[in-house]
Design an enzyme around this catalytic site. Sequence first.
Site, mmCIF file in Angstrom:
data_model
loop_
_atom_site.group_PDB
_atom_site.id
_atom_site.type_symbol
_atom_site.label_atom_id
_atom_site.label_comp_id
_atom_site.label_asym_id
_atom_site.label_seq_id
_atom_site.Cartn_x
_atom_site.Cartn_y
_atom_site.Cartn_z
ATOM 1 N N GLY A 47 20.497 90.877 52.296
ATOM 2 C CA GLY A 47 19.363 91.603 52.858
ATOM 3 C C GLY A 47 18.673 90.714 53.854
ATOM 4 O O GLY A 47 19.316 90.095 54.697
ATOM 5 N N GLU A 48 17.385 90.611 53.716
ATOM 6 C CA GLU A 48 16.595 89.785 54.631
ATOM 7 C C GLU A 48 15.830 88.770 53.783
ATOM 8 O O GLU A 48 14.893 89.124 53.088
ATOM 9 C CB GLU A 48 15.651 90.703 55.430
ATOM 10 C CG GLU A 48 14.853 90.004 56.486
ATOM 11 C CD GLU A 48 15.710 89.221 57.468
ATOM 12 O OE1 GLU A 48 16.741 89.753 57.923
ATOM 13 O OE2 GLU A 48 15.360 88.068 57.763
ATOM 14 N N SER A 49 16.252 87.521 53.884
ATOM 15 C CA SER A 49 15.707 86.508 52.972
ATOM 16 C C SER A 49 14.205 86.313 53.145
ATOM 17 O O SER A 49 13.497 86.061 52.168
ATOM 18 C CB SER A 49 16.439 85.182 53.161
ATOM 19 O OG SER A 49 16.416 84.774 54.509
ATOM 20 N N CYS A 79 24.738 85.960 50.662
ATOM 21 C CA CYS A 79 24.106 85.963 51.983
ATOM 22 C C CYS A 79 22.606 85.643 51.897
ATOM 23 O O CYS A 79 22.251 84.499 51.662
ATOM 24 C CB CYS A 79 24.393 87.281 52.697
ATOM 25 S SG CYS A 79 24.223 87.147 54.473
ATOM 26 N N ARG A 108 20.143 79.370 58.123
ATOM 27 C CA ARG A 108 20.095 80.837 58.313
ATOM 28 C C ARG A 108 20.745 81.234 59.627
ATOM 29 O O ARG A 108 20.657 80.499 60.603
ATOM 30 C CB ARG A 108 18.651 81.319 58.394
ATOM 31 C CG ARG A 108 17.940 81.469 57.099
ATOM 32 C CD ARG A 108 16.565 82.098 57.356
ATOM 33 N NE ARG A 108 16.632 83.536 57.489
ATOM 34 C CZ ARG A 108 15.867 84.257 58.309
ATOM 35 N NH1 ARG A 108 15.006 83.675 59.100
ATOM 36 N NH2 ARG A 108 15.986 85.562 58.342
ATOM 37 N N ILE A 137 27.714 88.999 57.622
ATOM 38 C CA ILE A 137 26.758 89.793 58.407
ATOM 39 C C ILE A 137 25.520 88.932 58.678
ATOM 40 O O ILE A 137 24.714 88.700 57.792
ATOM 41 C CB ILE A 137 26.354 91.087 57.661
ATOM 42 C CG1 ILE A 137 27.598 91.913 57.299
ATOM 43 C CG2 ILE A 137 25.381 91.912 58.506
ATOM 44 C CD1 ILE A 137 27.361 92.992 56.259
ATOM 45 N N ARG A 138 25.407 88.442 59.901
ATOM 46 C CA ARG A 138 24.315 87.502 60.235
ATOM 47 C C ARG A 138 24.129 86.485 59.099
ATOM 48 O O ARG A 138 23.040 86.296 58.563
ATOM 49 C CB ARG A 138 23.014 88.251 60.533
ATOM 50 C CG ARG A 138 23.093 88.979 61.883
ATOM 51 C CD ARG A 138 21.829 89.760 62.217
ATOM 52 N NE ARG A 138 20.614 88.986 62.158
ATOM 53 C CZ ARG A 138 20.206 88.126 63.099
ATOM 54 N NH1 ARG A 138 20.933 87.914 64.159
ATOM 55 N NH2 ARG A 138 19.066 87.479 62.972
ATOM 56 N N HIS A 178 29.714 88.880 51.668
ATOM 57 C CA HIS A 178 29.316 90.006 50.808
ATOM 58 C C HIS A 178 30.500 90.600 50.052
ATOM 59 O O HIS A 178 31.022 91.645 50.459
ATOM 60 C CB HIS A 178 28.721 91.120 51.678
ATOM 61 C CG HIS A 178 27.453 90.780 52.363
ATOM 62 N ND1 HIS A 178 26.215 91.006 51.799
ATOM 63 C CD2 HIS A 178 27.212 90.231 53.573
ATOM 64 C CE1 HIS A 178 25.270 90.618 52.624
ATOM 65 N NE2 HIS A 178 25.838 90.137 53.721
ATOM 66 N N GLU A 180 30.376 92.295 47.541
ATOM 67 C CA GLU A 180 29.936 93.594 46.982
ATOM 68 C C GLU A 180 30.278 94.774 47.889
ATOM 69 O O GLU A 180 30.164 95.920 47.463
ATOM 70 C CB GLU A 180 28.425 93.567 46.682
ATOM 71 C CG GLU A 180 27.480 93.582 47.887
ATOM 72 C CD GLU A 180 27.234 92.203 48.491
ATOM 73 O OE1 GLU A 180 27.996 91.260 48.185
ATOM 74 O OE2 GLU A 180 26.287 92.079 49.294
#
Length: 202
Positions: A47-49, A79, A108, A137-138, A178, A180
């Site tokens: 997600g977005e840390s 991630c 990051r 992903i990023r 990821h 998942e």
Amino acid sequence: KPTIGVLALQGDVREHLHALAACGAEPVPVRRESELAAVDGLVLPGGESTAISKLLEVFDLLEPLRLRLRDGLPAYGSCAGMILLASEVLDTRLDMRALSGIDMTVRRNAFGRQVDSFETDLDFAGLDGGPVRAVFIRAPWVEQVGDGVEVLATVPSGPAAGRIVAVRQGNVMATSFHPEVTGDLRVHRLFVDTMVRPRARV
Ligand code: GLN
């Protein structure tokens, strides 16, 4: 069967819940301290840390989670989850609250524009059945690890060849990518197995 929480503040929570259930664990979303207290292990999703880090404070979970990790809670971060589990995060714009689940420095958004998001097959230590399809992903990479941190996978080729993208210290594991989202359950199974057969934290 082990009850495994998925930190459900932001990110791809549902994918992890599905993967854990498919591995035979009892997955539960975790948003409160009482829910955290009830789990045998915890997944920190992608997600977005920065957002997850802020929400950990808003939901009064930051200190409880730090304490449980210090007491040996098995954990797995993918991630953004890897970033959260680091002891140090490299990002010039950011003051992140590190959970220090693994003695590592993580950068990051490390892969830069050209390979911002990509997929590759990589060898993953301890997994039988051939290489793992890794979706980045990023993604972050691990820039430095302390003593007692095992490197489980590195990028096999390309501009980022050799970069560390999967690690484990005791019962805490992290991947830049990821698993998942691919339907390959082997990484989650490896994590669920640590709850059945715990490893000493080194
Ligand atoms: N770039 C995101 C971060 O810094 C991580 C992206 C992801 O989890 N797919 O938190």
